[in-house]
Motif scaffolding. Sequence first.
Motif, PDB file in Angstrom:
ATOM      1  N   LYS A 137       5.894  28.408   5.619  1.00 43.39           N
ATOM      2  CA  LYS A 137       5.523  29.003   4.321  1.00 43.39           C
ATOM      3  C   LYS A 137       6.557  30.038   3.886  1.00 43.39           C
ATOM      4  CE  LYS A 137       0.651  28.056   4.242  1.00 43.39           C
ATOM      5  NZ  LYS A 137      -0.684  28.518   3.981  1.00 43.39           N
ATOM      6  N   ARG A 138       7.002  30.855   4.818  1.00 41.58           N
ATOM      7  CA  ARG A 138       8.040  31.847   4.490  1.00 41.58           C
ATOM      8  C   ARG A 138       9.353  31.145   4.158  1.00 41.58           C
ATOM      9  NH1 ARG A 138       8.342  37.324   5.993  1.00 41.58           N
ATOM     10  NH2 ARG A 138      10.415  36.838   6.766  1.00 41.58           N
ATOM     11  N   LYS A 139       9.652  30.082   4.892  1.00 42.10           N
ATOM     12  CA  LYS A 139      10.872  29.316   4.645  1.00 42.10           C
ATOM     13  C   LYS A 139      10.841  28.728   3.230  1.00 42.10           C
ATOM     14  CE  LYS A 139      12.824  27.090   7.991  1.00 42.10           C
ATOM     15  NZ  LYS A 139      13.545  26.235   8.926  1.00 42.10           N
ATOM     16  N   ALA A 140       9.712  28.143   2.854  1.00 44.86           N
ATOM     17  CA  ALA A 140       9.570  27.578   1.508  1.00 44.86           C
ATOM     18  C   ALA A 140       9.709  28.675   0.448  1.00 44.86           C
ATOM     19  CB  ALA A 140       8.229  26.871   1.364  1.00 44.86           C
ATOM     20  N   ALA A 141       9.099  29.827   0.696  1.00 46.39           N
ATOM     21  CA  ALA A 141       9.181  30.943  -0.264  1.00 46.39           C
ATOM     22  C   ALA A 141      10.628  31.408  -0.426  1.00 46.39           C
ATOM     23  CB  ALA A 141       8.295  32.093   0.190  1.00 46.39           C
ATOM     24  N   MET A 142      11.369  31.441   0.670  1.00 47.23           N
ATOM     25  CA  MET A 142      12.777  31.856   0.594  1.00 47.23           C
ATOM     26  C   MET A 142      13.588  30.848  -0.215  1.00 47.23           C
ATOM     27  SD  MET A 142      13.105  33.049   4.500  1.00 47.23           S
ATOM     28  CE  MET A 142      14.514  34.104   4.598  1.00 47.23           C
ATOM     29  N   HIS A 143      13.310  29.572  -0.010  1.00 44.85           N
ATOM     30  CA  HIS A 143      14.011  28.556  -0.801  1.00 44.85           C
ATOM     31  C   HIS A 143      13.657  28.708  -2.285  1.00 44.85           C
ATOM     32  CE1 HIS A 143      16.215  26.118   2.043  1.00 44.85           C
ATOM     33  NE2 HIS A 143      15.175  26.079   2.850  1.00 44.85           N
ATOM     34  N   LEU A 144      12.391  28.960  -2.569  1.00 46.87           N
ATOM     35  CA  LEU A 144      11.985  29.110  -3.971  1.00 46.87           C
ATOM     36  C   LEU A 144      12.623  30.331  -4.620  1.00 46.87           C
ATOM     37  CD1 LEU A 144       8.254  28.009  -3.721  1.00 46.87           C
ATOM     38  CD2 LEU A 144      10.136  26.787  -4.838  1.00 46.87           C
ATOM     39  N   ARG A 145      12.916  31.367  -3.825  1.00 47.73           N
ATOM     40  CA  ARG A 145      13.641  32.527  -4.365  1.00 47.73           C
ATOM     41  C   ARG A 145      15.006  32.104  -4.894  1.00 47.73           C
ATOM     42  NH1 ARG A 145      13.207  37.933  -2.314  1.00 47.73           N
ATOM     43  NH2 ARG A 145      14.786  38.274  -3.897  1.00 47.73           N
ATOM     44  N   ARG A 146      15.570  31.050  -4.318  1.00 47.78           N
ATOM     45  CA  ARG A 146      16.878  30.556  -4.757  1.00 47.78           C
ATOM     46  C   ARG A 146      16.815  30.023  -6.187  1.00 47.78           C
ATOM     47  NH1 ARG A 146      18.281  26.048  -0.597  1.00 47.78           N
ATOM     48  NH2 ARG A 146      20.199  25.968  -1.834  1.00 47.78           N
ATOM     49  N   THR A 147      15.660  29.533  -6.594  1.00 46.86           N
ATOM     50  CA  THR A 147      15.553  28.891  -7.907  1.00 46.86           C
ATOM     51  C   THR A 147      15.483  29.878  -9.061  1.00 46.86           C
ATOM     52  OG1 THR A 147      13.120  28.778  -7.929  1.00 46.86           O
ATOM     53  CG2 THR A 147      14.306  26.946  -6.885  1.00 46.86           C
ATOM     54  N   VAL A 148      14.929  31.050  -8.810  1.00 46.52           N
ATOM     55  CA  VAL A 148      14.628  31.988  -9.901  1.00 46.52           C
ATOM     56  C   VAL A 148      15.856  32.315 -10.753  1.00 46.52           C
ATOM     57  CG1 VAL A 148      13.728  34.269 -10.480  1.00 46.52           C
ATOM     58  CG2 VAL A 148      12.597  32.886  -8.731  1.00 46.52           C
ATOM     59  N   PRO A 149      16.931  32.861 -10.183  1.00 52.11           N
ATOM     60  CA  PRO A 149      18.068  33.192 -11.050  1.00 52.11           C
ATOM     61  C   PRO A 149      18.745  31.959 -11.644  1.00 52.11           C
ATOM     62  CG  PRO A 149      18.632  33.584  -8.746  1.00 52.11           C
ATOM     63  CD  PRO A 149      17.175  33.247  -8.790  1.00 52.11           C
ATOM     64  N   LEU A 150      18.747  30.857 -10.902  1.00 56.31           N
ATOM     65  CA  LEU A 150      19.398  29.653 -11.409  1.00 56.31           C
ATOM     66  C   LEU A 150      18.621  29.049 -12.577  1.00 56.31           C
ATOM     67  CD1 LEU A 150      20.489  28.000  -8.029  1.00 56.31           C
ATOM     68  CD2 LEU A 150      21.746  29.605  -9.475  1.00 56.31           C
ATOM     69  N   ARG A 195      13.790  19.651  -3.535  1.00 59.39           N
ATOM     70  CA  ARG A 195      13.610  18.580  -2.558  1.00 59.39           C
ATOM     71  C   ARG A 195      13.355  19.162  -1.168  1.00 59.39           C
ATOM     72  NH1 ARG A 195      15.819  17.156   1.512  1.00 59.39           N
ATOM     73  NH2 ARG A 195      17.753  18.200   1.027  1.00 59.39           N
ATOM     74  N   THR A 196      14.091  20.223  -0.826  1.00 63.28           N
ATOM     75  CA  THR A 196      13.903  20.880   0.465  1.00 63.28           C
ATOM     76  C   THR A 196      12.507  21.475   0.573  1.00 63.28           C
ATOM     77  OG1 THR A 196      16.262  21.375   0.619  1.00 63.28           O
ATOM     78  CG2 THR A 196      14.794  22.700   1.985  1.00 63.28           C
ATOM     79  N   VAL A 197      12.055  22.148  -0.479  1.00 62.41           N
ATOM     80  CA  VAL A 197      10.715  22.733  -0.472  1.00 62.41           C
ATOM     81  C   VAL A 197       9.667  21.620  -0.413  1.00 62.41           C
ATOM     82  CG1 VAL A 197       9.064  24.166  -1.753  1.00 62.41           C
ATOM     83  CG2 VAL A 197      11.469  24.826  -1.651  1.00 62.41           C
ATOM     84  N   LEU A 198       9.915  20.523  -1.087  1.00 66.69           N
ATOM     85  CA  LEU A 198       9.009  19.377  -1.012  1.00 66.69           C
ATOM     86  C   LEU A 198       8.898  18.880   0.427  1.00 66.69           C
ATOM     87  CD1 LEU A 198       7.283  17.108  -2.258  1.00 66.69           C
ATOM     88  CD2 LEU A 198       9.426  15.881  -2.716  1.00 66.69           C
ATOM     89  N   ASP A 199      10.017  18.751   1.107  1.00 65.75           N
ATOM     90  CA  ASP A 199      10.004  18.324   2.510  1.00 65.75           C
ATOM     91  C   ASP A 199       9.183  19.276   3.374  1.00 65.75           C
ATOM     92  OD1 ASP A 199      11.633  16.182   1.861  1.00 65.75           O
ATOM     93  OD2 ASP A 199      13.474  17.107   2.636  1.00 65.75           O
ATOM     94  N   ILE A 200       9.368  20.579   3.157  1.00 66.14           N
ATOM     95  CA  ILE A 200       8.610  21.578   3.917  1.00 66.14           C
ATOM     96  C   ILE A 200       7.123  21.457   3.596  1.00 66.14           C
ATOM     97  CG2 ILE A 200       8.190  24.056   4.216  1.00 66.14           C
ATOM     98  CD1 ILE A 200      11.234  24.454   3.638  1.00 66.14           C
TER      99      ILE A 200
END
Length: 155
Positions: free
Chosen positions: A72-85, A113-118
Motif C-alpha cells: 500500500k505504501r509502495k502504491a502510494a509512493m508511485h501515485l505521488r509520481r503522477t501528481v506533478p506530471l 500500470r505499476t500501481v495496477l500490478d501492485i
Amino acid sequence: TFPTLHIPPIESVGLIPTNYKEASSVFNLAMRKFKEALKFYIFDGFVTEHVNVMMDISLLFKDLTAFELDPKRKAAMHLRRTVPLEILLPQLNPKMFDALCKQMTAELAEVYRTVLDIAVDGKHQQSKTRGYATSAIAHYSALTTSIGGGGSTDL
C-alpha cells in the motif's frame, strides 16, 4: 558546475543504500537538491529543464519504492509520481514540446500500470483497480496516438 546557482557540490553519500532507512536518507538529500534546481529552473522560462527535473523526481520516488516492503505504501509512493506530471502535461503544447509530452505520457502510463500490478497482487478494491487500469490505458492510448502521427497526447 553552475556558479550562478550558488549550490555547493553534492556531498558524498558514502555507501549504496541497502534498506529503506538508508534509501530514504539518500532520497531526502536528492530531493533537497532537486528543489534547489526548481527554484532556478522555473516552468515559465525553463520549460524543458523544469519538466526534466520533475521527471527526475518521479524516478527518485520510483527508486525509493524498491526499498519499501508494504504494497500500500509502495502504491502510494508511485501515485505521488503522477501528481506533478498530471499537472504539467496539459500545460505543454505538444507541437512545441512533442518529445517531452511523449516522455511524460509514457511515464504516467508506466506508473499507473505499476500501481495496477501492485493493486492486483494486493487484492485492492475493484473500483481502485479499475481506475488504475483505465488511467494506464488512457495514457498508453494517448502515447500510441501521438507516436502514430496524431501529435497530441490529449487524454
